[in-house]
Design an enzyme around this catalytic site. Structure first.
Site, short mmCIF file in Angstrom:
data_model
loop_
_atom_site.label_atom_id
_atom_site.label_comp_id
_atom_site.label_asym_id
_atom_site.label_seq_id
_atom_site.Cartn_x
_atom_site.Cartn_y
_atom_site.Cartn_z
N GLY A 94 46.22 36.25 39.19
CA GLY A 94 47.24 35.58 40.07
C GLY A 94 47.55 34.19 39.46
O GLY A 94 48.79 33.87 39.74
N HIS A 146 27.13 48.25 35.54
CA HIS A 146 27.17 47.35 33.88
C HIS A 146 25.68 47.64 33.59
O HIS A 146 24.73 47.55 34.57
CB HIS A 146 27.20 45.87 34.21
N SER A 170 25.37 39.01 30.28
CA SER A 170 26.41 39.34 29.63
C SER A 170 26.38 40.22 28.76
O SER A 170 25.25 40.37 27.98
CB SER A 170 27.18 38.15 29.03
N ARG A 175 29.50 50.70 28.37
CA ARG A 175 28.73 50.44 29.29
C ARG A 175 28.05 51.85 30.10
O ARG A 175 27.25 51.84 30.60
CB ARG A 175 29.55 49.66 30.39
N GLU A 230 42.52 43.09 38.41
CA GLU A 230 41.54 44.14 38.90
C GLU A 230 41.79 44.96 39.96
O GLU A 230 41.48 46.07 40.35
CB GLU A 230 39.89 43.71 38.90
N ARG A 290 35.71 50.94 31.68
CA ARG A 290 36.26 49.53 31.16
C ARG A 290 35.36 48.94 30.00
O ARG A 290 34.15 49.19 30.26
CB ARG A 290 36.54 48.46 31.92
C1 LIG Z 1 29.61 38.32 36.73
C2 LIG Z 1 30.66 38.95 35.91
C3 LIG Z 1 30.91 38.41 34.50
C4 LIG Z 1 32.22 39.13 33.96
N1 LIG Z 1 32.42 38.76 32.75
C5 LIG Z 1 33.58 39.31 32.11
C6 LIG Z 1 33.95 39.09 30.61
O1 LIG Z 1 33.17 38.26 29.83
N2 LIG Z 1 34.92 39.57 30.08
C7 LIG Z 1 35.81 40.36 31.03
O2 LIG Z 1 36.83 40.60 30.43
N3 LIG Z 1 35.63 40.56 32.24
C8 LIG Z 1 34.45 40.27 32.82
N4 LIG Z 1 34.24 40.48 34.36
C9 LIG Z 1 35.31 41.00 34.83
C10 LIG Z 1 36.39 39.83 35.30
O3 LIG Z 1 35.80 38.54 35.65
C11 LIG Z 1 37.28 40.20 36.55
O4 LIG Z 1 37.73 41.56 36.46
C12 LIG Z 1 38.42 39.22 36.57
O5 LIG Z 1 38.05 38.12 36.41
C13 LIG Z 1 39.46 39.88 37.95
O6 LIG Z 1 40.34 38.78 38.08
P1 LIG Z 1 41.59 38.84 38.93
O7 LIG Z 1 42.35 37.78 38.66
O8 LIG Z 1 41.87 40.41 39.00
O9 LIG Z 1 40.50 38.95 40.31
P2 LIG Z 1 39.79 37.59 40.83
O10 LIG Z 1 39.40 36.67 39.91
O11 LIG Z 1 38.57 38.23 41.59
O12 LIG Z 1 40.29 36.72 42.13
C14 LIG Z 1 40.76 37.27 43.29
C15 LIG Z 1 42.00 36.27 43.98
O13 LIG Z 1 42.27 37.04 45.19
C16 LIG Z 1 42.24 36.05 46.16
N5 LIG Z 1 42.07 37.03 47.20
C17 LIG Z 1 41.41 38.27 47.31
N6 LIG Z 1 41.70 38.73 48.69
C18 LIG Z 1 42.55 38.10 49.46
C19 LIG Z 1 43.05 38.20 50.66
N7 LIG Z 1 42.83 39.01 51.17
N8 LIG Z 1 43.89 37.09 51.04
C20 LIG Z 1 44.04 36.01 50.01
N9 LIG Z 1 43.78 36.00 49.05
C21 LIG Z 1 42.68 37.03 48.31
C22 LIG Z 1 40.82 35.47 46.06
O14 LIG Z 1 40.77 34.17 46.74
C23 LIG Z 1 41.13 35.22 44.43
O15 LIG Z 1 41.77 34.04 44.30
C24 LIG Z 1 32.97 40.04 34.68
C25 LIG Z 1 32.80 40.15 36.16
C26 LIG Z 1 31.66 39.69 36.84
C27 LIG Z 1 31.41 40.06 38.23
#
Ligand SMILES: Cc1cc2nc3c(=O)[nH]c(=O)nc-3n(C[C@H](O)[C@H](O)[C@H](O)COP(=O)(O)OP(=O)(O)OC[C@H]3O[C@@H](n4cnc5c(N)ncnc54)[C@H](O)[C@@H]3O)c2cc1C
Length: 662
Positions: free
Chosen positions: A60, A281, A299, A345, A440, A450
């Protein structure tokens, strides 16, 4: 081996094939040609287009910043108090890119190949190729923003290895890659906020999607501080709202991660694809007790230097230092000599479960395996290991009270990521015109499994490099007519949101929201977790509706709707998880094959590896809501029968074959 598909009892099927709108031509030329063929929006016309971006994580924030920079008028919403708190900040290990800095044989084609194979041949080739192409641009973009990637002595960016690859292509910033990337994207976003191009609305939760004449034209939000319910109109809506792993209650996701935005869009007609593809994981800190509410990831990068083992004998309770080399089973190195500890994984997770099921697990309850750094510390020295993973080791020690420099870590698989999500075409547009889905929240690039370090890559590719083109093409082609919040569709959606809030607050039952969430999560983990079978899934589908009914009869939501009320927020999200859980289980039931993160016990090789059934299941399973397209919750009885739409997957470049990492 699985036989013919089952008769559809719990679902209906659409006879019309779903089209991913992939342009024709050789995969390597597609994106460049498509970028040229797509229409543009004139710079001076962009400010007339209002675009809603829901979510400020990597997907976003990168999208909102880029669209703001291009001159669109953008409103960005998130439920946290700051965009910087999006769950992306938790990402630890790194981000892939086919830069080939190591000169170890990497290329765009190899990243493409590894990702299609790693996803167990259940992703769309064209999307994956584009992702591999854009990966190199992401690194340049982030370096230009000042993201402090780790560097080698000579100054080049450093790389490490992640599972499912034999090259080193993972860029990282210690164990805090997500945080640093998010700060980069956030700075770009903050610049646009400062310039007035982007209006940021933190603490606003999207609770409905509004369609006008069949197009996505706005959203309804609830201000989480004041309770105000409000409509917002726009020319297009981008959902960048993250994954739904918390449907399992215990996961490595931030506690706030939820499904509400995509589920409410699904209830308004958006197809939800492959919900059963959930990633487990292999390297998480094991569950420590019944009242735990969160799991912590260690990690995958740790598998570069840590060796995974269990005792050879079942029931061996000696401390690890007392178990001699000859009585240790480095089972991944033994079974998969080519990839060793760096198998993907899904394979590492299933093998951990298998050795624990054999009674060889370690730690309390026997649900753990060792991740041992002793060899690496001897070879490289403690300082090097500290430099690479120091913050992860500190975190492990704080949580378990054990020092991983001295004793091996104990790890066990946990829910971590969701490959499923809203269905999108090649342009990242859902089946609802004007509704785009990024990061995601969409199902797009990872197939059934993935590979590590590719979620950050995908979110940023979607936001920085894909959506600016495809959104412009949509706006220039459709020329959306003016719509305002005076349109009756907004009033109807607002009323539905207000009514749901009122209803949740009025039940005043005896059980907390968390109790229901935990109950559903445990049921999901038991029957739809690391392994699934027909009997278990049928049982799950029989039992889930009664928990949902009880929730709407007996949940206790304290407080009011006119104040900050986290119990109310959670209640809405858990209600949506409950409906999603049933679709997830239906998807798992219908897919009578094993692939990636979806392991159907009925479909395995004699060695216990996942066995795909390409004749029957080489498609994306995209589900449509079977009832009226309202957002009203289903408070009793089964959900309306979902409708399965199939998008056939063609593999013209990476030919379908049984995956092997031996
Ligand atoms: C512990 C951990 C470690 C990870 N490490 C890695 C890594 O090393 N490398 C890698 O590639 N991936 C990694 N991942 C996966 C990766 O972090 C996520 O898949 C990725 O960051 C998701 O990004 P995103 O922008 O799609 O969603 P998010 O970062 O989850 O952002 C979602 C956004 O949507 C907003 N939102 C959600 N619902 C609503 C709603 N109804 N109304 C208003 N706002 C809303 C939230 O406020 C937030 O701003 C990891 C995941 C975890 C859990």
């Amino acid at each position: 081996m699985s036989t013919a598909p089952q008769t559809a009892r719990r679902w209906a099927e659409s006879p019309v094939p779903l089209d991913g709108n992939v342009p024709a031509g050789p995969v390597a030329d597609l994106w460049d040609r498509h970028k040229f063929d797509m229409k543009l929006v004139n710079p001076s016309n962009r400010r007339r287009h209002h675009v809603i971006v829901v979510g400020s994580g990597l997907a976003g924030a990168s999208a909102a910043a880029t669209l703001g920079e291009l001159g669109y008028s953008v409103s960005c919403f998130c439920y946290q108090d700051s965009p910087r708190r999006a769950h992306s900040i938790a990402a630890q290990g790194g981000i892939n890119a086919a830069k080939n800095y190591r000169n170890d044989g990497d290329s765009v084609y190899r990243l493409f190949y590894d990702t299609v194979k790693g996803g167990d041949y259940r992703s769309r080739e064209a999307n994956v190729y584009r992702l591999a192409q854009e990966s190199v641009n992401i690194i340049d973009q982030c370096v230009a923003q000042g993201v402090p990637f780790a560097r080698e002595y000579g100054g080049l960016l450093d790389n490490r290895s992640f599972g499912g690859a034999q090259v080193s292509r993972t860029f990282y910033a210690r164990g805090q890659t997500g945080q640093q990337l998010l700060l980069g994207a956030y700075q770009a976003l903050a610049r646009q906020i400062g310039l007035g191009q982007v209006k940021m609305y933190p603490r606003h939760e999207m609770l409905d999607l509004v369609l006008v004449d069949g197009q996505a034209r706005g959203i309804v939000t609830r201000n989480l501080v004041t309770g105000e319910v409000k409509s917002w109109a726009a020319d297009a809506v981008l959902l960048c709202t993250g994954g739904y792993g918390n449907v399992f209650y215990l996961s490595t996701n931030a506690k706030g991660c939820n499904t509400t935005a995509i589920w409410r869009a699904h209830r308004r007609g958006a197809l939800l694809a492959n919900p059963c593809y959930t990633q487990i994981h292999p390297t998480c800190i094991p569950v420590a007790g019944d009242y735990q509410s969160k799991l912590t990831l260690m990690s995958e990068s740790l598998r570069n230097d840590g060796r995974i083992w269990v005792p050879t004998k079942a029931g061996d309770t000696r401390s690890p230092s007392q178990i001699p080399e000859a009585e240790r089973d480095y089972y991944l190195e033994r079974k998969y000599p080519s990839f060793g500890n760096l198998v993907p994984r899904d394979i590492a997770s299933r093998n951990a479960k298998e050795v624990c099921d054999e009674g060889r697990g370690v730690g309390p309850g026997g649900r753990g395996v060792y991740l041992d750094f002793a060899d690496s510390i001897n070879r490289l020295g403690e300082d090097t290991i500290r430099e690479r993973y120091g913050n992860l080791f500190d975190m492990y020690e704080r949580i378990t009270g054990e020092d991983p420099y001295e004793v091996p870590m104990r790890i066990y698989p946990a829910i971590h990521y969701t490959m499923g999500g809203l269905w999108v075409d090649y342009d990242l547009m859902s089946n609802i015109p004007g509704l785009f889905v990024l990061g995601e929240a969409n199902f797009s690039d990872h197939g059934a499994n993935r590979l590590g370090a590719s979620a950050l890559m995908q979110g940023l590719a979607d936001g920085y490099f894909v959506i600016p083109y495809t959104l412009a093409n949509h706006l220039a082609s459709v020329k959306p007519p003016r719509v305002s919040v005076e349109d009756p569709a907004f009033a109807a959606a607002e009323a539905a949101v207000a009514e749901r809030t009122r209803r949740l607050l009025s039940i005043n039952g005896s059980r907390t929201v968390d109790e229901f969430h935990r109950e559903v999560g445990l049921m999901m983990w038991e029957h739809c977790g690391m392994a699934r079978n027909e009997a278990g899934l049928e049982k799950l589908l029989d039992e889930l509706p009664s928990v949902r009914e009880e929730f709407w009869r007996d949940v206790k939501v304290a407080g009011s709707g006119e104040e900050l009320n986290q119990s109310l927020e959670k209640a809405g999200r858990v209600a949506d998880f409950m409906e999603l859980a049933e679709l997830l289980a239906t998807d798992a039931l219908h897919r009578r094959e094993s692939c990636g993160g979806h392991f159907r016990e009925e479909s395995q090789t004699p060695e216990g590896e996942a066995l795909r059934d390409d004749d029957h299941y080489a498609y994306v399973g995209a589900w449509g809501w079977g009832g009226d397209l309202t957002s009203e919750p289903v408070t009793s009885g089964p959900l309306p029968t979902p409708v399965l739409h199939k998008e056939r997957l063609e593999f013209e470049n990476v030919h379908l074959s049984q995956r092997s990492y031996k």
